[in-house]
Design a protein around this motif. Structure first.
Motif, short mmCIF file in Angstrom:
data_model
loop_
_atom_site.label_atom_id
_atom_site.label_comp_id
_atom_site.label_asym_id
_atom_site.label_seq_id
_atom_site.Cartn_x
_atom_site.Cartn_y
_atom_site.Cartn_z
N LEU A 101 0.82 -1.20 0.00
CA LEU A 101 0.00 0.00 0.00
C LEU A 101 0.86 1.26 0.00
CD1 LEU A 101 -2.53 -1.16 2.76
CD2 LEU A 101 -2.76 -1.38 0.27
N ALA A 102 0.25 2.36 -0.37
CA ALA A 102 0.94 3.65 -0.33
C ALA A 102 1.25 4.04 1.12
CB ALA A 102 0.08 4.73 -0.98
N ALA A 103 2.26 4.87 1.29
CA ALA A 103 2.72 5.24 2.63
C ALA A 103 1.64 5.97 3.43
CB ALA A 103 3.97 6.10 2.52
N ASP A 104 0.69 6.61 2.74
CA ASP A 104 -0.34 7.36 3.46
C ASP A 104 -1.59 6.53 3.75
OD1 ASP A 104 -1.25 7.13 0.89
OD2 ASP A 104 -1.75 9.26 0.62
N VAL A 105 -1.50 5.21 3.58
CA VAL A 105 -2.61 4.32 3.90
C VAL A 105 -2.33 3.62 5.22
CG1 VAL A 105 -3.93 2.29 3.20
CG2 VAL A 105 -3.15 3.93 1.47
N ASP A 106 -3.28 3.71 6.14
CA ASP A 106 -3.16 3.07 7.44
C ASP A 106 -3.65 1.62 7.34
OD1 ASP A 106 -3.57 2.12 10.06
OD2 ASP A 106 -4.15 4.08 10.83
N GLU A 107 -2.75 0.66 7.52
CA GLU A 107 -3.11 -0.75 7.39
C GLU A 107 -4.14 -1.19 8.44
OE1 GLU A 107 0.71 -0.39 5.20
OE2 GLU A 107 -0.08 0.39 7.09
N PHE A 108 -4.15 -0.54 9.58
CA PHE A 108 -5.18 -0.84 10.58
C PHE A 108 -6.57 -0.60 9.98
CE2 PHE A 108 -1.56 -0.14 13.42
CZ PHE A 108 -1.77 -1.08 14.41
N ASP A 109 -6.72 0.53 9.31
CA ASP A 109 -8.00 0.85 8.68
C ASP A 109 -8.26 -0.03 7.47
OD1 ASP A 109 -8.38 2.86 10.55
OD2 ASP A 109 -7.56 4.44 9.26
N TYR A 110 -7.23 -0.23 6.64
CA TYR A 110 -7.37 -1.00 5.41
C TYR A 110 -7.85 -2.42 5.69
CZ TYR A 110 -5.95 -3.51 1.18
OH TYR A 110 -5.93 -4.31 0.06
N ALA A 111 -7.30 -3.06 6.71
CA ALA A 111 -7.63 -4.46 7.02
C ALA A 111 -8.64 -4.58 8.16
CB ALA A 111 -6.36 -5.23 7.36
N ASP A 112 -9.23 -3.45 8.57
CA ASP A 112 -10.23 -3.44 9.64
C ASP A 112 -9.68 -4.09 10.91
OD1 ASP A 112 -12.66 -2.90 10.87
OD2 ASP A 112 -13.56 -4.79 10.23
N ILE A 113 -8.51 -3.60 11.34
CA ILE A 113 -7.83 -4.11 12.53
C ILE A 113 -7.99 -3.10 13.66
CG2 ILE A 113 -5.60 -4.78 13.50
CD1 ILE A 113 -4.79 -5.48 10.57
N LYS A 114 -8.50 -3.55 14.78
CA LYS A 114 -8.70 -2.66 15.92
C LYS A 114 -7.35 -2.30 16.52
CE LYS A 114 -11.19 -2.22 20.30
NZ LYS A 114 -12.08 -2.91 21.29
N LYS A 115 -7.12 -1.02 16.73
CA LYS A 115 -5.86 -0.57 17.30
C LYS A 115 -6.06 0.01 18.70
CE LYS A 115 -5.01 2.75 14.21
NZ LYS A 115 -4.38 3.92 13.52
N ALA A 116 -4.98 0.02 19.46
CA ALA A 116 -4.97 0.64 20.78
C ALA A 116 -3.63 1.36 20.93
CB ALA A 116 -5.17 -0.40 21.87
N GLN A 117 -3.49 2.12 22.01
CA GLN A 117 -2.29 2.91 22.23
C GLN A 117 -1.36 2.22 23.22
OE1 GLN A 117 -1.09 5.69 20.82
NE2 GLN A 117 0.69 5.69 22.18
N CYS A 118 -0.07 2.11 22.86
CA CYS A 118 0.91 1.52 23.76
C CYS A 118 1.04 2.34 25.04
CB CYS A 118 2.27 1.44 23.07
SG CYS A 118 2.38 0.22 21.76
#
Length: 208
Positions: A101-118
């Motif tokens: 993917l392009a550098a400005d694409v967030d893979e979390f959003d693209y693959a519907d992956i839930k993210k959290a903050q470290c």
């Protein structure tokens, strides 16, 4: 069969990664200086030290552009990354996040992956991951060859999903921990066994 890598192997596909297998998968999350998140799997990944705990992963150049991959560029900007441990339930999404993917694409959003903050670093992690290692970079080494780099990090925080800690032990069989074989092949940890390490032999002899 014997071959020298510089001479080629003559097979339909390179057998090297199938020989050095299975390999744990480091699902590496990063964030760049502008706040854009990235997530990508790396199978050249492993733990390298206990005290302090340290890990490494290596990446090669984008084959189309010869540029460093987004993960490495982000790490150079921020000095941190998170390693997410992949279970069977996340295998499909992990594979989707490997898309070029392009550098400005967030893979979390693209693959519907839930993210959290470290907790210890400014970086996202996969909220469903069985375990997460929050790391600060200790060194980046340029490897021989076509723009390859090994990134080493010290683990600042370790997160384990509660259901994966059974009888006081982190249990990879519980969530089907995934590993990479060669080619397009993967394997799932579903069985383990113990072998006790040998004790120090008694070097003294009975003189009676």
């Amino acid at each position: 069969m014997f071959y020298k890598p510089q001479d080629g192997h003559g097979l339909p596909q390179n057998p090297f990664s199938a020989i050095v297998a299975p390999r744990p998968i480091g699902w590496i999350a990063t964030r760049n200086g502008a706040g854009m998140d990235n997530l990508a799997p790396y199978s050249f990944f492993n733990a390298v030290a206990y005290e302090p705990p340290q890990v490494m992963f290596s990446s090669t150049a984008n084959p189309k552009t010869s540029d460093a991959k987004d993960s490495l560029r982000n790490i150079r900007e921020t000095g941190v990354f998170a390693v997410n441990i992949v279970g069977f339930e996340d295998l499909t999404k992990m594979n989707q996040s490997s898309a070029p993917l392009a550098a400005d694409v967030d893979e979390f959003d693209y693959a519907d992956i839930k993210k959290a903050q470290c907790s210890t670093i400014d970086c996202p992690y996969v909220a469903t991951a069985a375990a997460v290692l929050e790391c600060t970079v200790t060194q980046i080494i340029e490897l021989k060859g076509n723009n390859g780099f090994a990134t080493f990090g010290e683990v600042q925080g370790i997160r384990m999903r509660d259901d994966c800690v059974i009888d006081g032990r982190f249990d990879g069989t519980h969530f089907g921990q995934m590993a990479r074989m060669g080619y397009q092949d993967y394997t799932r940890v579903d069985h383990t066994f113990e072998i006790a390490r040998p004790t120090q032999p008694n070097s003294s002899k009975d003189e009676t």
